[in-house]
Design an enzyme around this catalytic site. Structure first.
Site, PDB file in Angstrom:
ATOM      1  CG  LEU A 130     -10.784  -3.610  11.606  1.00 56.37           C
ATOM      2  CD1 LEU A 130     -11.508  -4.750  12.311  1.00 56.37           C
ATOM      3  CD2 LEU A 130     -11.087  -3.636  10.104  1.00 56.37           C
ATOM      4  CB  SER A 137      -3.791  -5.105   6.121  1.00 56.21           C
ATOM      5  OG  SER A 137      -3.712  -3.781   5.618  1.00 56.21           O
ATOM      6  CD  GLN A 340       8.772  17.733 -11.569  1.00 57.45           C
ATOM      7  OE1 GLN A 340       8.576  17.331 -10.433  1.00 57.45           O
ATOM      8  NE2 GLN A 340       9.946  18.192 -11.976  1.00 57.45           N
ATOM      9  CD  GLU A 367     -12.080   2.154   4.071  1.00 56.85           C
ATOM     10  OE1 GLU A 367     -12.658   1.463   3.219  1.00 56.85           O
ATOM     11  OE2 GLU A 367     -12.513   3.241   4.471  1.00 56.85           O
TER      12      GLU A 367
END
Length: 384
Positions: A130, A137, A340, A367
């Site tokens: 895509l 996006s 951490q 996505e």
């Protein structure tokens, strides 16, 4: 997996809990000590394993069952469990589903019969093409073309950041057929690998290695029967597929976060400072509490979206966007906290929390990046 209490939530049926427990046992045995030195080979091996032992059948509908639907809760549980154990195992399963999602949802009986048995059995690896260099996006900005020429379409253009690019046997491809400007002029096609005019232009390396590639098409011809759905339906098809699989991205993030919490919990119980376990320190307890809270909140959003889709909601755009945004962003925070708490060992190459730190970052981008999800949620909230 330390916490399985969520499997009793009302989102699930008994079969979902049974599947999750069985897969957890399988993954603990099959995914331990994997050799990650050759990413392509490992992905191919993982698809073979997932298929051999019956997990890949959940990635697509059964073409022999006319009423079969994708079970999104099952997809999410599988991705969460696989991600907990190994990021590439999750990736390998997810791409079998995403790559053929358009065929499962919109394909003809002939298209389903040709490809879904292959991807469900692992004899074919699939991909979803895509993204383009100038349109991530913003799918409506796609420029790759599919020009009708008699009984064929001629493909020209590029796709990039394509997962499984270079190792896939079949691609679901989106290209501009020109019925209208913008989103309404896109169509979806099934593209077998190896056609003349189709080349892998570049293999792409990332901080957490996955098979990724740029695809280039130069007068590549495919039959008109390769189109999925009708001309101009490509955007609708792409968004419908993402509507299903966006929730599963959130589930993968949830799996990463659960593993980070378990690793951190074990660490602070075992590591001593000034004669006492780290877990005795209130500051550390606060971190553990925040991690557990983020995980449960994420799980509620993930399985709310999956349940709504399985219950027949035509679209779960808002729910899926919320699940992906929250779960991926919060998983990043959970994993950062785990690093951490491990101190110097947290950034040592090969440590589980270091692997998780590299794996989680991409989920906030692909996505639909996090800020795009905010736009989607706002639009849904502002609708009349």
């Amino acid at each position: 997996m330390a916490d399985t209490s969520y499997l009793t939530w009302p989102f699930f049926e008994d079969r979902h809990g049974d599947l999750a427990v069985e897969l957890q046992a399988w993954a603990a045995q099959e995914l331990a000590g994997l050799d990650h030195s050759d990413t392509d080979a490992l992905c191919q091996d993982l698809v073979a394993r997932l298929s051999r032992d019956g997990w890949a059948v959940h990635s697509g509908v059964d073409p022999a069952d006319a009423g079969a639907k994708l079970d999104v809760r099952t997809l999410c549980l599988i991705r969460e469990t696989l991600a907990y154990h190994d990021g590439l195992a999750d990736f390998s399963f997810a791409m079998q589903g995403l790559g053929t999602g358009a065929i499962s949802l919109f394909g003809t009986d002939t298209q389903k019969a040709e490809w879904l048995p292959k991807t469900r059995s692992g004899t074919a690896i699939s991909a979803f093409a895509l993204t383009e260099p100038q349109s991530g996006s913003d799918v409506a900005n796609s420029t790759m073309t599919a020009q009708r020429d008699g009984d064929e379409y001629v493909l020209n253009g590029e796709k990039t950041w394509i997962s499984n690019g270079g190792i896939a046997d079949v691609y679901t491809l989106f290209a501009r057929t020109g019925e209208a400007p913008g989103a309404r002029g896109l169509s979806a096609f099934i593209l077998p690998a190896g056609l003349p005019g189709f080349e892998i232009a570049e293999r792409q390396e990332t901080i957490a290695p996955h098979p990724l590639a740029t695809l280039r098409f130069t007068n590549c011809r495919i039959p008109a029967s390769a189109m999925i759905g009708d001309p101009g339906q490509g955007f609708k098809i792409a968004m419908s597929v993402l509507d299903v699989f966006r929730s599963t991205v959130a589930a993968a993030a949830l799996g990463f976060a659960r593993r980070a919490l378990d690793e951190a919990t074990a660490r602070v119980k075992a590591r001593h400072v000034q004669g006492a376990p780290l877990a005795d320190l209130q500051m550390v307890q606060g971190h553990i509490a925040d991690m557990a809270l983020k995980i449960d909140a994420s799980a509620l959003l993930v399985y709310r979206a999956a349940w709504a889709k399985d219950m027949g909601a035509p679209r779960v755009t808002r729910e899926a966007a919320m699940a992906k945004l929250f779960s991926t962003d919060e998983a990043q925070k959970v994993i950062d906290t785990a690093v951490q708490l491990f101190g110097g060992d947290g950034v040592r190459s090969g440590m589980m929390v270091e692997k998780l730190y590299r794996e989680i970052r991409a989920l906030r981008i692909y996505e639909g990046a996090s800020d795009v999800q905010r736009v989607v949620i706002a639009r849904e909230a502002l609708k009349d």
